[in-house]
Design an enzyme around this catalytic site. Sequence first.
Site, PDB file in Angstrom:
ATOM      1  N   THR A 284       1.004  -1.308   0.057  1.00  0.00           N
ATOM      2  CA  THR A 284      -0.188  -0.047  -0.054  1.00  0.00           C
ATOM      3  C   THR A 284       0.744   1.129   0.018  1.00  0.00           C
ATOM      4  O   THR A 284       0.643   2.148  -0.741  1.00  0.00           O
ATOM      5  CB  THR A 284      -0.970  -0.048   1.132  1.00  0.00           C
ATOM      6  N   GLN A 314      -6.092  -2.135  -2.326  1.00  0.00           N
ATOM      7  CA  GLN A 314      -5.408  -0.661  -2.097  1.00  0.00           C
ATOM      8  C   GLN A 314      -4.461  -0.183  -3.238  1.00  0.00           C
ATOM      9  O   GLN A 314      -3.786  -0.808  -3.743  1.00  0.00           O
ATOM     10  CB  GLN A 314      -4.501  -1.112  -0.869  1.00  0.00           C
ATOM     11  N   GLN A 336     -10.087   2.163  -3.165  1.00  0.00           N
ATOM     12  CA  GLN A 336      -9.684   2.152  -1.875  1.00  0.00           C
ATOM     13  C   GLN A 336      -8.356   2.606  -1.637  1.00  0.00           C
ATOM     14  O   GLN A 336      -7.416   2.538  -2.402  1.00  0.00           O
ATOM     15  CB  GLN A 336      -9.599   0.414  -1.722  1.00  0.00           C
ATOM     16  N   ASP A 337      -8.314   3.296  -0.474  1.00  0.00           N
ATOM     17  CA  ASP A 337      -6.895   3.978  -0.077  1.00  0.00           C
ATOM     18  C   ASP A 337      -6.579   4.928  -1.000  1.00  0.00           C
ATOM     19  O   ASP A 337      -5.511   4.968  -1.327  1.00  0.00           O
ATOM     20  CB  ASP A 337      -5.927   2.909   0.178  1.00  0.00           C
ATOM     21  N   ASP A 358     -11.950   3.228   3.088  1.00  0.00           N
ATOM     22  CA  ASP A 358     -10.829   3.839   3.745  1.00  0.00           C
ATOM     23  C   ASP A 358     -10.022   4.778   3.038  1.00  0.00           C
ATOM     24  O   ASP A 358      -8.850   4.990   2.964  1.00  0.00           O
ATOM     25  CB  ASP A 358      -9.861   2.707   4.369  1.00  0.00           C
ATOM     26  N   ARG A 425     -13.749   3.745  10.216  1.00  0.00           N
ATOM     27  CA  ARG A 425     -13.881   2.830  11.115  1.00  0.00           C
ATOM     28  C   ARG A 425     -12.102   2.750  11.734  1.00  0.00           C
ATOM     29  O   ARG A 425     -11.484   3.466  11.174  1.00  0.00           O
ATOM     30  CB  ARG A 425     -13.975   1.521  10.363  1.00  0.00           C
ATOM     31  N   TRP A 427      -8.762   1.836  12.151  1.00  0.00           N
ATOM     32  CA  TRP A 427      -7.977   0.780  11.686  1.00  0.00           C
ATOM     33  C   TRP A 427      -6.943   0.538  12.706  1.00  0.00           C
ATOM     34  O   TRP A 427      -6.219  -0.729  12.812  1.00  0.00           O
ATOM     35  CB  TRP A 427      -6.992   1.725  10.595  1.00  0.00           C
TER      36      TRP A 427
END
Length: 519
Positions: A284, A314, A336-337, A358, A425, A427
């Site tokens: 990531t 990611q 994502q990310d 996220d 959320r 992590w």
Amino acid sequence: MGSHKFMILLFVPSFMITLSAVFGYNLGVTRPWCAQTPHPETCQFYLGHDPRSIPIRGRSQFRNMLLQLALSNAKNGWTNTYSLGSRYQSGKGKAAWADCVKLYEYTVDRLNSTANPNVRSGADDSQTWLSTALTNIETCKAGFVEMGVSDNTLPLLSNNVSALISNTLALNDPSSYSPPRTTNGFPTWVRSGDRKLLQSSSPASNANVVVAQDGSGDYMTINESLAAVPKRPGNSRYIIYIKAGTYDEHVEIGSKLKNIMFVGDGIGQTIITGNRSNGGGYTTYNSATVAAVGDGFIARDITFQNTAGAVNHQAVALRSGSDLSVFYRCSFEGYQDTLYAHSDRQFYRECDIYGTVDFIFGNAAVVFQNCNIYARYPPNKVNTVTAQGRTDPNQNTGISIHDCNITAAPDLAPVQDSVKTYLGRPWKLYSRTVVMETYLDSLINAAGWLEWSGTFALDTLYYGEYMNTGPGSATDNRVTWAGYHVMNSSADASNFTVGSFIAGDSWLPATGVPYTSGL
């Protein structure tokens, strides 16, 4: 097998080696001091084998001793990690190892800055740099786990650096923090020259070099322009004007490249794009299309993009670990990310951020102000806007979303009722995120926030909402976790403003980016 045994013996953490010939502090001396730290046994061991044995006179000296121990072990950690390269010549292991070598190097840099008496810094600087040092080590370890290459490498990397940094963080005296100051509505850390550049109607006219794909500038690629950045006295601001076009390249503003500024022709005009992803074999951390590490990085009027798509998990468009970095009128596009606010102090103003899972994450002390945050259509029918990664209660990190809009992107809007979208959320154990005076559209689920895994972090996180508006802002049916707070007091909410949370009044004015210091 023989070579593996040799490596393990060579890099056994020093606390496992008997050092009977070394005389350090007496346990009776160290115990009351180390009792003030979150890792007293680690503290006592290293002080017990410190040959200096100079008298401990006061909290400040004790903190400095812990800092020196953390620095010494971080240097050893870099040496150990670098030496493991022969084990990882290719594949996922090499990707994780390469990240770790850089991250340990950055950690040593941050600890050196904190310990150097010639570096002008206050308690907020120290807490920031120590927080970043700890984040770097955690990111290093996470890369090996993420890539499925934990085998027996992690014990070799775990040489108590994290515990030693955590102890130092706990001893940084919060009473020495000074109230932030504002200048013309900006954090005072923004220098006047930078402020003028960001407020200028034609910042490109001040550029040191021009990047243009059509050959009309000094360079045709961004990386060529960075490779040619000259050494300059005092690390003065260096402006790279990137003309309209789509630049398909992976860009890193290295730790030695300080006070670099990218100026584009506008969102959707100057586009930096890439498609690295976890699904494509990258960590990531290293999937970022653009990574900013050198301090004082500024970007204006640029789109940062990762086109790997939701199927590749990611995939980061921008990663910033640049202290006092600013992004003004930029767009960040991914799934994502998307936006990795990895570490240090960061400020985003009038930016657009698109993603699914996220998509604003990391462990920086970061404020988003007057930004448009767009949730896209997710394959698994669940969106989470944030995933904040604070691992230590003394880190001064968190995500603050202030005076923004959180709405559905065009691909989600027609079907947003079929998707559950949450504000965030947890992590990590001490995850911290606040959303203040922000418009929340009806896509936000009534619960507001989502569990990461069972009851993990629900008592230790800090999630707050203050004076939000819109159909998704009602707090009547929000989660009932111990760590969730509806902030009714402006005094509580003001802790997460630009002026207080990132000490913006001390550095933002010089960039010229407009901002609101308080509520």
